[in-house]
Design an enzyme around this catalytic site. Sequence first.
Site, mmCIF file in Angstrom:
data_model
loop_
_atom_site.group_PDB
_atom_site.id
_atom_site.type_symbol
_atom_site.label_atom_id
_atom_site.label_comp_id
_atom_site.label_asym_id
_atom_site.label_seq_id
_atom_site.Cartn_x
_atom_site.Cartn_y
_atom_site.Cartn_z
ATOM 1 N N VAL A 1 0.869 -1.176 0.000
ATOM 2 C CA VAL A 1 0.000 0.000 0.000
ATOM 3 C C VAL A 1 0.907 1.228 0.000
ATOM 4 O O VAL A 1 1.667 1.447 0.945
ATOM 5 C CB VAL A 1 -0.934 0.017 1.231
ATOM 6 C CG1 VAL A 1 -1.748 1.303 1.262
ATOM 7 C CG2 VAL A 1 -1.853 -1.195 1.219
ATOM 8 N N GLU B 1 14.348 -13.342 26.028
ATOM 9 C CA GLU B 1 14.098 -14.678 25.481
ATOM 10 C C GLU B 1 15.157 -15.069 24.459
ATOM 11 O O GLU B 1 15.592 -16.227 24.413
ATOM 12 C CB GLU B 1 12.698 -14.730 24.871
ATOM 13 C CG GLU B 1 11.603 -14.623 25.930
ATOM 14 C CD GLU B 1 10.203 -14.745 25.371
ATOM 15 O OE1 GLU B 1 9.290 -15.102 26.141
ATOM 16 O OE2 GLU B 1 10.012 -14.489 24.164
#
Length: 443
Positions: free
Chosen positions: A83, A174
């Site tokens: 877009v 993490e």
Amino acid sequence: IEIPKEGNKRVVIVGAGFAGVQLARKLARKDIQVLLLDRNNHHTFQPLLYQVATAALEPGSIAYPVRKIFNHYKNIFFRMGEVHKVIPVENKILFEDDEIYYDFLVIATGAKTNFFGNEGLTVNSMSMKNVVEAIDLRNMILQNFEESLTTNNPERQKALRTIVIAGAGPTGVELAGSLGELKTKVFKHDYPEIPQEDIKVILIEGGDRVLSAMHPKSSAKAKKYLEKLGVTLHFQTMVQDYRNDCIKLNKGPEISAHTLIWTAGVTGDPIEGLKKEWITRGNRILVDEINKVIGSENIFAIGDIACMISEKYPNGHPQMAQPAMQQGWRLGKNLIEMIRNGKPKPFVYKDKGSMATVGKNKAVAEIFGWKMGGFIAWLIWMFIHLMSLVGFRNRVIVLFDWIVHYFNLDRGIRLIIRPFDIHEARRKRKREMDKERKEQQQQ
């Protein structure tokens, strides 16, 4: 663009992330034409990207084709592409080489990595916001260790065996924990020639603790888990520049590392054509209590790109999956009501808690006011992430991989299928940055 013309209202959704997919699901089988647009043909479960980057999961385990998600819904159409611009006064967007008209436009483009305008970081560091970047990071890490065994330059060896992560939020923690496990449980068998003390995993944080959004007790547990995995922590330290494998910090000596992974910030990814007054801090779009862009009539924004300011959230909601999915669900109900001339209801975020895993049997979780750590928190983390994956096949594959890894302490996806050329990648980023600067100057 070949979309059947109907008498129903058309809702155009830009972005197939958590928010966009949830909204489309809510509008499925309604008397509404839904057009979902995305530059990729798949939805990515971003919370597990770090496991792809550290050879724990295949990319196909956490990505799912958008068309397969919606292939049973006749009112939902998908098109892959970019877009380029929104033209609010004409109720249309420029998509690839075509124009698409809408009755309602929903922007769910999410966020991208924020390098805060630092050229050294933008060009030379690694980010991890999509599947391609995660695969590139995996290939680069493996290539570095292979190359470290073929070079006779001690300084080069040191840089190749050092991995630095900037930012100790959930992603950074993490990732650092997973790399720590890779170092202590996998690489010691793959690369017996390399002494364990030569492999460095360093986590840099500008604040005084990891997981600053969680309770200090949870942060302390996560810190303890990371240190057990051999991760070196630097607090109240900021990366100032990164060039020629040299990381310059605001204090202390420079760090020699061939890999710097940047997880220290994100910024919104709005579409060109939106009014300047609609954009606020962090490149996010200002929305009201029903996620309508403030000052617009029929444009909405949900997920990481949206900034709904309230007394409880003066800077907008957290840029995480939970708020994005809840906003998508509520906006779906509201759009149905609005099309039926009903009254929309304000969005109210229900915080179900936060969690982060640091390694096998090591996690912290804060759920409905309860704080826990260790094995129980790790099991809860696994269950929630498993059930959040899109597609039964992906859940089965991920569960199988996790079970195998749990018992044999191995990761079988250590393949360099497509060699990653870091130098070409950096040249490309430099060209893109120069082009962006030139466009800004012309404006």
